[in-house]
Design a protein around this motif. Structure first.
Motif, PDB file in Angstrom:
ATOM      1  N   GLU A  29      -1.014 103.531  43.911  1.00 54.20           N
ATOM      2  CA  GLU A  29      -0.681 104.914  44.127  1.00 54.20           C
ATOM      3  C   GLU A  29      -0.145 105.307  45.718  1.00 54.20           C
ATOM      4  O   GLU A  29      -1.054 105.586  46.452  1.00 54.20           O
ATOM      5  N   THR A  30       0.937 104.934  45.903  1.00 56.83           N
ATOM      6  CA  THR A  30       1.663 105.173  47.289  1.00 56.83           C
ATOM      7  C   THR A  30       1.896 106.557  47.705  1.00 56.83           C
ATOM      8  O   THR A  30       1.746 106.923  48.892  1.00 56.83           O
ATOM      9  N   LYS A  31       1.989 107.317  46.730  1.00 57.97           N
ATOM     10  CA  LYS A  31       2.436 108.682  47.201  1.00 57.97           C
ATOM     11  C   LYS A  31       1.440 109.762  46.962  1.00 57.97           C
ATOM     12  O   LYS A  31       1.491 110.829  46.962  1.00 57.97           O
ATOM     13  N   MET A  32       0.084 109.161  46.740  1.00 63.49           N
ATOM     14  CA  MET A  32      -1.081 110.040  46.760  1.00 63.49           C
ATOM     15  C   MET A  32      -1.478 110.535  47.974  1.00 63.49           C
ATOM     16  O   MET A  32      -1.718 110.067  48.929  1.00 63.49           O
ATOM     17  N   ASP A  33      -1.966 112.055  47.969  1.00 67.55           N
ATOM     18  CA  ASP A  33      -2.579 112.604  49.147  1.00 67.55           C
ATOM     19  C   ASP A  33      -3.822 112.797  48.753  1.00 67.55           C
ATOM     20  O   ASP A  33      -4.253 113.203  47.495  1.00 67.55           O
ATOM     21  N   ILE A  34      -4.774 112.543  49.462  1.00 63.58           N
ATOM     22  CA  ILE A  34      -6.427 112.799  49.209  1.00 63.58           C
ATOM     23  C   ILE A  34      -6.781 113.871  49.990  1.00 63.58           C
ATOM     24  O   ILE A  34      -6.489 113.939  51.116  1.00 63.58           O
ATOM     25  N   PRO A  35      -7.376 114.740  49.462  1.00 62.89           N
ATOM     26  CA  PRO A  35      -7.702 116.100  50.168  1.00 62.89           C
ATOM     27  C   PRO A  35      -8.909 115.755  50.930  1.00 62.89           C
ATOM     28  O   PRO A  35      -9.681 114.924  50.734  1.00 62.89           O
ATOM     29  N   ALA A  36      -8.985 116.711  52.006  1.00 64.82           N
ATOM     30  CA  ALA A  36     -10.121 116.410  52.870  1.00 64.82           C
ATOM     31  C   ALA A  36     -11.508 116.536  52.305  1.00 64.82           C
ATOM     32  O   ALA A  36     -12.478 116.375  52.889  1.00 64.82           O
ATOM     33  N   ASP A  37     -11.526 117.348  51.499  1.00 63.88           N
ATOM     34  CA  ASP A  37     -12.819 117.857  50.718  1.00 63.88           C
ATOM     35  C   ASP A  37     -13.308 116.958  49.234  1.00 63.88           C
ATOM     36  O   ASP A  37     -14.157 117.221  48.636  1.00 63.88           O
ATOM     37  N   SER A  38     -12.406 115.835  49.250  1.00 63.15           N
ATOM     38  CA  SER A  38     -12.649 114.882  48.453  1.00 63.15           C
ATOM     39  C   SER A  38     -14.131 114.163  48.797  1.00 63.15           C
ATOM     40  O   SER A  38     -14.562 114.037  49.967  1.00 63.15           O
ATOM     41  N   PRO A  39     -15.215 113.859  47.797  1.00 62.06           N
ATOM     42  CA  PRO A  39     -16.113 113.391  48.093  1.00 62.06           C
ATOM     43  C   PRO A  39     -16.466 112.386  49.155  1.00 62.06           C
ATOM     44  O   PRO A  39     -17.117 112.604  50.244  1.00 62.06           O
ATOM     45  N   VAL A  40     -15.716 111.116  49.059  1.00 66.14           N
ATOM     46  CA  VAL A  40     -15.948 110.115  50.103  1.00 66.14           C
ATOM     47  C   VAL A  40     -15.206 110.427  51.371  1.00 66.14           C
ATOM     48  O   VAL A  40     -15.764 110.480  52.517  1.00 66.14           O
ATOM     49  N   ILE A  41     -14.059 111.097  51.402  1.00 66.91           N
ATOM     50  CA  ILE A  41     -13.316 111.362  52.715  1.00 66.91           C
ATOM     51  C   ILE A  41     -13.889 112.622  53.441  1.00 66.91           C
ATOM     52  O   ILE A  41     -14.338 112.395  54.741  1.00 66.91           O
ATOM     53  N   SER A  42     -14.511 113.515  52.640  1.00 65.28           N
ATOM     54  CA  SER A  42     -15.366 114.691  53.231  1.00 65.28           C
ATOM     55  C   SER A  42     -16.652 114.069  54.011  1.00 65.28           C
ATOM     56  O   SER A  42     -16.746 114.504  54.998  1.00 65.28           O
ATOM     57  N   GLN A  43     -17.352 113.057  53.475  1.00 64.97           N
ATOM     58  CA  GLN A  43     -18.384 112.574  54.030  1.00 64.97           C
ATOM     59  C   GLN A  43     -18.040 111.728  55.250  1.00 64.97           C
ATOM     60  O   GLN A  43     -18.877 111.902  56.110  1.00 64.97           O
ATOM     61  N   VAL A  44     -17.057 111.096  55.064  1.00 63.47           N
ATOM     62  CA  VAL A  44     -16.663 110.326  56.285  1.00 63.47           C
ATOM     63  C   VAL A  44     -16.321 111.249  57.450  1.00 63.47           C
ATOM     64  O   VAL A  44     -16.576 111.171  58.609  1.00 63.47           O
ATOM     65  N   ALA A  45     -15.564 112.248  57.059  1.00 71.58           N
ATOM     66  CA  ALA A  45     -15.248 113.094  58.243  1.00 71.58           C
ATOM     67  C   ALA A  45     -16.261 113.833  58.801  1.00 71.58           C
ATOM     68  O   ALA A  45     -16.215 114.118  59.981  1.00 71.58           O
ATOM     69  N   GLN A  46     -17.340 114.283  57.929  1.00 70.74           N
ATOM     70  CA  GLN A  46     -18.319 115.223  58.515  1.00 70.74           C
ATOM     71  C   GLN A  46     -19.378 114.169  59.491  1.00 70.74           C
ATOM     72  O   GLN A  46     -19.912 114.975  60.480  1.00 70.74           O
ATOM     73  N   THR A  47     -19.415 113.188  58.888  1.00 70.33           N
ATOM     74  CA  THR A  47     -20.681 112.306  59.362  1.00 70.33           C
ATOM     75  C   THR A  47     -19.925 111.323  60.538  1.00 70.33           C
ATOM     76  O   THR A  47     -20.582 110.905  61.434  1.00 70.33           O
ATOM     77  N   ALA A  48     -18.603 111.215  60.572  1.00 73.16           N
ATOM     78  CA  ALA A  48     -17.946 110.087  61.496  1.00 73.16           C
ATOM     79  C   ALA A  48     -18.788 108.715  61.195  1.00 73.16           C
ATOM     80  O   ALA A  48     -18.829 108.085  62.199  1.00 73.16           O
ATOM     81  N   ARG A  49     -19.316 108.490  60.165  1.00 73.28           N
ATOM     82  CA  ARG A  49     -19.868 107.017  59.747  1.00 73.28           C
ATOM     83  C   ARG A  49     -19.220 106.567  58.573  1.00 73.28           C
ATOM     84  O   ARG A  49     -18.627 107.314  57.624  1.00 73.28           O
ATOM     85  N   GLU A  50     -19.497 105.328  58.354  1.00 72.80           N
ATOM     86  CA  GLU A  50     -18.884 104.769  57.560  1.00 72.80           C
ATOM     87  C   GLU A  50     -19.577 104.939  56.015  1.00 72.80           C
ATOM     88  O   GLU A  50     -20.901 105.402  56.280  1.00 72.80           O
ATOM     89  N   VAL A  51     -18.875 104.996  54.813  1.00 74.81           N
ATOM     90  CA  VAL A  51     -19.761 105.358  53.802  1.00 74.81           C
ATOM     91  C   VAL A  51     -19.471 104.030  52.680  1.00 74.81           C
ATOM     92  O   VAL A  51     -18.369 103.636  52.459  1.00 74.81           O
ATOM     93  N   LEU A  52     -20.259 103.711  52.356  1.00 73.27           N
ATOM     94  CA  LEU A  52     -20.407 102.284  51.213  1.00 73.27           C
ATOM     95  C   LEU A  52     -20.877 102.864  50.018  1.00 73.27           C
ATOM     96  O   LEU A  52     -22.006 103.586  49.974  1.00 73.27           O
ATOM     97  N   THR A  53     -20.089 102.930  49.074  1.00 68.53           N
ATOM     98  CA  THR A  53     -20.395 103.347  47.538  1.00 68.53           C
ATOM     99  C   THR A  53     -19.484 102.504  46.638  1.00 68.53           C
ATOM    100  O   THR A  53     -19.485 101.209  47.064  1.00 68.53           O
ATOM    101  N   THR A  54     -19.473 102.527  45.378  1.00 66.16           N
ATOM    102  CA  THR A  54     -18.753 101.934  44.513  1.00 66.16           C
ATOM    103  C   THR A  54     -17.645 102.393  44.113  1.00 66.16           C
ATOM    104  O   THR A  54     -17.435 103.608  44.447  1.00 66.16           O
ATOM    105  N   VAL A  55     -16.628 101.551  43.422  1.00 69.47           N
ATOM    106  CA  VAL A  55     -15.412 102.091  43.099  1.00 69.47           C
ATOM    107  C   VAL A  55     -15.653 103.150  42.101  1.00 69.47           C
ATOM    108  O   VAL A  55     -14.902 104.312  42.065  1.00 69.47           O
ATOM    109  N   LYS A  56     -16.414 103.055  41.083  1.00 68.58           N
ATOM    110  CA  LYS A  56     -16.829 104.320  40.435  1.00 68.58           C
ATOM    111  C   LYS A  56     -16.963 105.633  40.876  1.00 68.58           C
ATOM    112  O   LYS A  56     -16.700 106.578  40.588  1.00 68.58           O
ATOM    113  N   ASP A  57     -17.960 105.539  41.866  1.00 71.36           N
ATOM    114  CA  ASP A  57     -18.539 106.682  42.567  1.00 71.36           C
ATOM    115  C   ASP A  57     -17.682 107.074  43.548  1.00 71.36           C
ATOM    116  O   ASP A  57     -17.759 108.344  43.935  1.00 71.36           O
TER     117      ASP A  57
END
Length: 159
Positions: A29-57
């Protein structure tokens, strides 16, 4: 990168705050915009730390790589690395799939990759600021002359 089958670099749009694809391998999906409040992205943006999870989560963020069928019941690792520039997360590197390793040494390597990428992006931005006029976006006088003479020398040398 790191035996990951899927890699992507997302850059934050300053106006909307969402993250858009800048470059990627294994991206469906090359045209996909991911909102800043999506779970993984928001966690990365708030903590400025890497997030390790699974594809499902990872949810909607993983849809960039797997729009329909998630392989292996979604248990593959999914990593989001922040690229911090000027004290803010301005970009995110996503890694997933393949035979990606996630032990402590590998996470340190991924973190270092993120830091070095952020430094390279900052240096590119600073260089661009140094050679162009901030108001017009045109090359500064000395830069224009250098580019002109380099082009002239190349034309003479290579014919």
């Amino acid at each position: 990168i790191a035996n990951a089958a899927c890699n992507a670099v997302l850059i934050q749009d300053e106006k909307t705050g969402s993250f858009t694809l800048s470059a990627g391998i294994g991206v469906v999906e090359t045209k996909m915009d991911i909102p800043a409040d999506s779970p993984v992205i928001s966690q990365v943006a708030q903590t400025a730390r890497e997030v390790l999870t699974t594809v499902k989560d990872a949810g909607a963020t993983a849809r960039m790589f797997f729009p329909e069928d998630i392989p292996g019941n979604g248990t593959q690792p999914f990593i989001a690395l922040p690229l911090v520039i000027d004290g803010r997360v301005r970009s995110v590197i996503l890694l997933s799939g393949g035979e990606m390793k996630t032990d402590a040494d590998d996470l340190t390597l991924y973190r270092t990759l993120g830091h070095h990428t952020a430094i390279a992006m900052q240096n590119a931005r600073l260089y661009q600021m140094a050679i162009t006029d901030g108001l017009t976006g045109l090359y500064l006088d000395n830069t224009s002359k250098t580019l002109f003479f380099n082009s002239l020398n190349n034309a003479i040398f290579f014919g």
